[in-house]
Motif scaffolding. Structure first.
Motif, mmCIF file in Angstrom:
data_model
loop_
_atom_site.group_PDB
_atom_site.id
_atom_site.type_symbol
_atom_site.label_atom_id
_atom_site.label_comp_id
_atom_site.label_asym_id
_atom_site.label_seq_id
_atom_site.Cartn_x
_atom_site.Cartn_y
_atom_site.Cartn_z
ATOM 1 N N ARG A 72 -66.652 21.289 -55.821
ATOM 2 C CA ARG A 72 -66.117 21.982 -54.660
ATOM 3 C C ARG A 72 -67.043 21.879 -53.456
ATOM 4 O O ARG A 72 -66.593 21.629 -52.335
ATOM 5 C CB ARG A 72 -65.959 23.457 -55.058
ATOM 6 C CG ARG A 72 -65.254 24.254 -54.084
ATOM 7 C CD ARG A 72 -65.181 25.681 -54.565
ATOM 8 N NE ARG A 72 -64.598 26.466 -53.520
ATOM 9 C CZ ARG A 72 -64.825 27.747 -53.324
ATOM 10 N NH1 ARG A 72 -65.624 28.405 -54.151
ATOM 11 N NH2 ARG A 72 -64.266 28.368 -52.325
ATOM 12 N N GLN A 73 -68.336 22.052 -53.661
ATOM 13 C CA GLN A 73 -69.263 21.993 -52.531
ATOM 14 C C GLN A 73 -69.338 20.586 -51.953
ATOM 15 O O GLN A 73 -69.396 20.423 -50.730
ATOM 16 C CB GLN A 73 -70.641 22.514 -52.937
ATOM 17 C CG GLN A 73 -70.619 24.025 -53.208
ATOM 18 C CD GLN A 73 -72.001 24.652 -53.233
ATOM 19 O OE1 GLN A 73 -72.964 24.055 -53.713
ATOM 20 N NE2 GLN A 73 -72.118 25.872 -52.733
ATOM 21 N N SER A 94 -66.199 20.058 -50.017
ATOM 22 C CA SER A 94 -66.282 20.825 -48.773
ATOM 23 C C SER A 94 -67.143 20.073 -47.755
ATOM 24 O O SER A 94 -66.775 19.929 -46.582
ATOM 25 C CB SER A 94 -66.862 22.212 -49.091
ATOM 26 O OG SER A 94 -66.768 23.085 -47.997
ATOM 27 N N HIS A 141 -65.209 17.229 -46.281
ATOM 28 C CA HIS A 141 -64.297 17.669 -45.209
ATOM 29 C C HIS A 141 -65.076 18.035 -43.935
ATOM 30 O O HIS A 141 -64.695 17.643 -42.834
ATOM 31 C CB HIS A 141 -63.482 18.879 -45.669
ATOM 32 C CG HIS A 141 -62.287 18.536 -46.499
ATOM 33 N ND1 HIS A 141 -61.162 17.946 -45.973
ATOM 34 C CD2 HIS A 141 -62.027 18.701 -47.818
ATOM 35 C CE1 HIS A 141 -60.262 17.770 -46.939
ATOM 36 N NE2 HIS A 141 -60.768 18.222 -48.069
ATOM 37 N N ILE A 142 -66.140 18.806 -44.085
ATOM 38 C CA ILE A 142 -66.921 19.242 -42.923
ATOM 39 C C ILE A 142 -67.400 18.036 -42.120
ATOM 40 O O ILE A 142 -67.370 18.035 -40.885
ATOM 41 C CB ILE A 142 -68.144 20.093 -43.371
ATOM 42 C CG1 ILE A 142 -67.685 21.452 -43.889
ATOM 43 C CG2 ILE A 142 -69.152 20.262 -42.228
ATOM 44 C CD1 ILE A 142 -68.778 22.239 -44.629
ATOM 45 N N ASN A 169 -60.037 24.093 -55.787
ATOM 46 C CA ASN A 169 -59.440 24.870 -54.692
ATOM 47 C C ASN A 169 -59.799 24.332 -53.307
ATOM 48 O O ASN A 169 -59.934 25.091 -52.352
ATOM 49 C CB ASN A 169 -59.795 26.359 -54.836
ATOM 50 C CG ASN A 169 -61.283 26.590 -54.911
ATOM 51 O OD1 ASN A 169 -62.061 25.645 -55.008
ATOM 52 N ND2 ASN A 169 -61.679 27.847 -54.875
ATOM 53 N N ILE A 170 -59.912 23.015 -53.229
ATOM 54 C CA ILE A 170 -60.026 22.352 -51.925
ATOM 55 C C ILE A 170 -59.431 20.959 -52.089
ATOM 56 O O ILE A 170 -59.623 20.311 -53.123
ATOM 57 C CB ILE A 170 -61.483 22.308 -51.411
ATOM 58 C CG1 ILE A 170 -61.557 21.645 -50.031
ATOM 59 C CG2 ILE A 170 -62.424 21.637 -52.390
ATOM 60 C CD1 ILE A 170 -62.878 21.851 -49.298
ATOM 61 N N THR A 206 -59.476 23.316 -43.392
ATOM 62 C CA THR A 206 -60.502 22.300 -43.670
ATOM 63 C C THR A 206 -60.822 21.508 -42.403
ATOM 64 O O THR A 206 -61.195 20.334 -42.467
ATOM 65 C CB THR A 206 -60.056 21.329 -44.791
ATOM 66 O OG1 THR A 206 -58.766 20.802 -44.453
ATOM 67 C CG2 THR A 206 -59.979 22.022 -46.135
ATOM 68 N N ARG A 237 -59.380 25.440 -49.003
ATOM 69 C CA ARG A 237 -60.262 25.924 -47.928
ATOM 70 C C ARG A 237 -61.697 25.503 -48.203
ATOM 71 O O ARG A 237 -62.063 25.162 -49.324
ATOM 72 C CB ARG A 237 -60.178 27.444 -47.810
ATOM 73 C CG ARG A 237 -60.428 28.197 -49.101
ATOM 74 C CD ARG A 237 -60.380 29.699 -48.837
ATOM 75 N NE ARG A 237 -60.244 30.470 -50.065
ATOM 76 C CZ ARG A 237 -60.191 31.789 -50.109
ATOM 77 N NH1 ARG A 237 -60.251 32.514 -49.000
ATOM 78 N NH2 ARG A 237 -60.073 32.430 -51.250
ATOM 79 N N PHE A 238 -62.499 25.586 -47.157
ATOM 80 C CA PHE A 238 -63.921 25.284 -47.283
ATOM 81 C C PHE A 238 -64.590 26.233 -48.280
ATOM 82 O O PHE A 238 -64.219 27.402 -48.384
ATOM 83 C CB PHE A 238 -64.630 25.473 -45.936
ATOM 84 C CG PHE A 238 -64.325 24.438 -44.902
ATOM 85 C CD1 PHE A 238 -64.513 23.095 -45.154
ATOM 86 C CD2 PHE A 238 -63.875 24.821 -43.647
ATOM 87 C CE1 PHE A 238 -64.267 22.135 -44.175
ATOM 88 C CE2 PHE A 238 -63.616 23.878 -42.661
ATOM 89 C CZ PHE A 238 -63.815 22.532 -42.924
ATOM 90 N N GLU A 239 -65.636 25.734 -48.916
ATOM 91 C CA GLU A 239 -66.480 26.570 -49.772
ATOM 92 C C GLU A 239 -67.427 27.342 -48.834
ATOM 93 O O GLU A 239 -67.953 26.779 -47.872
ATOM 94 C CB GLU A 239 -67.218 25.645 -50.756
ATOM 95 C CG GLU A 239 -68.132 26.336 -51.733
ATOM 96 C CD GLU A 239 -69.450 26.723 -51.128
ATOM 97 O OE1 GLU A 239 -70.039 27.724 -51.559
ATOM 98 O OE2 GLU A 239 -69.893 26.017 -50.187
#
Lengths: 444, 444
Positions: free
Chosen positions: A107-108, A111, A114-115, A202-203, B33, B72-74
């Protein structure tokens, strides 16, 4: 045909890779937890069009640890912060399969992908410090081969979680009110030897599909793992002949596993000490070597042998070979390199100093550094390099004086070729496993 | 004597807190995201001098989950990225004690505290969705009271790891070569009911000493946990009388535990719908309510009852009270609020719509919103609010039109008072436990 291109990464390591580097007059003593410093280095590396930034890691310290291990940013958080102040450069973070929940890790990294708009990379490690287990309520550190079996299963789970969303699972049609296509969201339902993970993550799937996989072990197990799974391997190689042997071996293994060996970049570490003349470079090297003392060099050596205390031996005597077994338990490839120096007849003290302040042929003028890089590239010693900053300011010197030479020779790009780190490295976006199954079914 | 100041937080929640908010014509469907979106919201909140940004979390989804939970983002990664593009605002991330290694969690929050120059906060949760366990290879979700017992021990361990470095442990004297004072680096050696963690942490104590502790549960266990340990509590309160009762209860408990109740901020959620006239605000509320449909409202309701499927009942009939037990197992305080609506005779459908698009008295002009905030502050219903953005653009409206009124009334600051989030909230930096022992010994 265009020339093969160097892959160049830069290691963000705060106070410096050597024990006493922080004592340099220009060094920032708080560099390891100074975000402004990280930001400047990251932006400098991006100015030089480098492929990626790399953050190493470990999860156990004690009062005898080297300054750059002792106190430093955690990789996922610092790379997320760096993502916000850079645009193109890849962001590779080290994380261990031994002590992180795969759901949280997958997940991280998703994330971060995406970031950053698709710039995440994961350096998969198995945590070679025995002290680590006690920080996680575990009685014992896993044996070397068991760690690699866990790593295989863990990576498979993480990739499965990244694939739990197909690329087009999010419909997000305001008119119909359909947000998700439920057929394109998948449970993983993994049950293996070490792990049980249900999913979905969950992403959603990131811009790269899956972050780029790095690996940093050079043992037999590490080589096979890299040859099977990694898209880049970070290794230590002291000279070209050694590097060529490693390169040929790993590429052959990759071929043996049915992979295209060009999709696995081999990037040895390099710590250039660059001066405008050879004499100036030597002066800088002497400056660097002069920062260290023998006591710390011996401690640093101990790290590759399960924190063995080398200060009890005569530094002018031979290397105490009876500690070899401790090395094979913890960091096999590092301890093998050290034992090879003992075979050459170096004393314990000489070995400690050599390992503490490596030269590795990387002391010279910008032309000489570029020559050596080109030689390793052309003669298949490597596909590029993972660069350490040897002394404060050397990253700027590399970017301003070495990179233009490499560009003029046509072996390093002048611009980033696309948006994602995969595009920078020339790697395809992995096809989602469920999408592939769907396509196979509809073709049948 | 200066007036009591409101504490104001803003919840970064991507596509919006309601199931169908993403269908608004101005909504970005990929907001959850989209880093550019998070950055704009964060910088807008900082322009309004808000105390903090808040990121909620959960660790389990399925195809029936609401859009803003689904993808969603972590929290730690997105807050680290936001830290790099803000300067003053606090950064509060939700993380669960049930499924994260305490060493990793302590480390990531300490890293965020360093990255942000002392702006980290941790919202301690116990993960109330039963589906979570299966993502972590666990057979069973822990019972409510056991989770809070774990939370107590976990928080104690994390604080212990944050304290494993005294503030002045890093000597970093270039002249002597001393980097660390080993007497100021401490092993924790914790062995408790649930956890065994040795330490020390591999990152030094952050600028705040310890990140600010938030808590978000309002059950009996949650209130006691907050009263004992939290520095802010995020709660749902539907009206002033209910809020006052909660406020009085939690502050009395804090006093009972020997704490200064002013060091525990109570911040109920608020979702203002602001228009330049009452009529315009009502139009906006109608616009918001019109986005939702009953099916999704019933699904959203199910989330507080262990994902119960409410679509099988007649929406015009009574609330099916037999599901209450599922609610008490998962989210006790949310299910109690829902059962209270059933007591008032609302039908199942009415309850679902009310919960899905809450008014809570927060529909009105900037003056009316400011009045209500001041009333809750003055009459001890709260110490401030945790704000949701109800509709795209409402954060800007709040910052540009409500904040100046609060400032003119002297109940909200015009500038950030210091560098750290603790200074913003008027909280002291916790004294390191080992430093305190040292001081006590030398005084004796």
């Amino acid at each position: 045909m265009p020339k093969r291109q160097l892959k160049l990464g830069f290691i963000l390591h705060g106070v410096g890779p050597g024990w006493d580097d922080w004592r340099h007059p220009d060094a920032l003593v708080d560099a390891s937890t100074n975000f402004g410093f990280y930001k400047r280095q990251a932006q400098t590396a991006e100015r030089g069009k480098l492929d990626y930034l790399f953050v190493a890691d470990s999860v156990s310290i004690n009062a005898r640890s080297s300054p750059h291990y002792l106190n430093r940013f955690e990789p996922l958080t610092i790379l997320s912060a760096v993502a916000a102040v850079t645009e193109h450069i890849g962001l590779v973070g080290t994380a261990t399969v031994s002590y992180t929940e795969p759901f949280n890790l997958a997940r991280q990294f998703a994330s971060l992908d995406h970031i950053s708009g698709g710039r995440a990379g994961w350096n998969v490690v198995t945590s070679w410090l025995e002290g680590s287990a006690a920080n996680y309520g575990k009685e014992e550190h896993l044996a070397h081969d068991v760690r690699y079996r866990l790593a295989e299963e863990y990576l498979d789970v993480v990739k499965g979680l990244w694939d739990s969303w197909e690329d087009d699972a999010l419909v997000r049609d305001k008119a119909t009110g359909q947000f998700l296509d439920p057929d394109k969201l998948h449970e993983l339902n993994h049950k293996g030897e070490f792990l049980k993970v249900k999913g979905p993550l969950n992403i959603s799937r990131g811009p790269q599909g899956q972050p780029v996989i790095f690996q940093a072990g050079s043992s037999e197990d590490g080589r096979n793992f890299a040859a099977r799974h990694a898209e880049a391997i970070f290794t230590h190689q002291d000279d070209l002949a050694q590097a060529q042997a490693f390169y040929a071996d790993v590429k052959a293994r990759a071929r043996g596993f049915g992979r295209d060996p060009d999709k696995l970049a081999i990037v040895p570490g390099a710590r250039p000490v660059i001066g405008s003349t050879e004499a100036e470079a030597e002066t800088k090297y002497a400056e660097l070597a002069g920062l260290g003392n023998l006591e710390n060099a011996l401690r640093a050596l101990g790290r590759s042998f399960n924190d063995h205390n080398f200060s009890v031996y005569d530094p002018d005597g031979p290397f105490p070979r009876e500690v070899a077994a401790e090395g094979f338990k913890s960091n096999q490839s590092a301890s093998e390199r050290i034992l090879a120096l003992a075979d050459q007849g170096l004393t314990l003290g000489e070995i400690a100093r050599r390992v503490g302040t490596p030269r590795g042929g990387w002391v010279g003028t910008p032309e000489q550094i570029a020559d050596r890089m080109q030689q390793w590239l052309d003669e298949r010693g490597s596909d590029g390099f993972n660069l350490f900053e040897s002394l404060p300011g050397q990253l700027d010197v590399f970017v301003d004086q070495v990179v233009p030479i490499l560009q003029d020779r046509g072996i390093f790009r002048r611009e980033y070729p696309g948006a994602t780190f995969r595009e920078t490295l020339g790697l395809d976006k992995p096809v989602n496993r469920y999408t592939a199954q769907r396509l196979a079914r509809s073709a049948a």
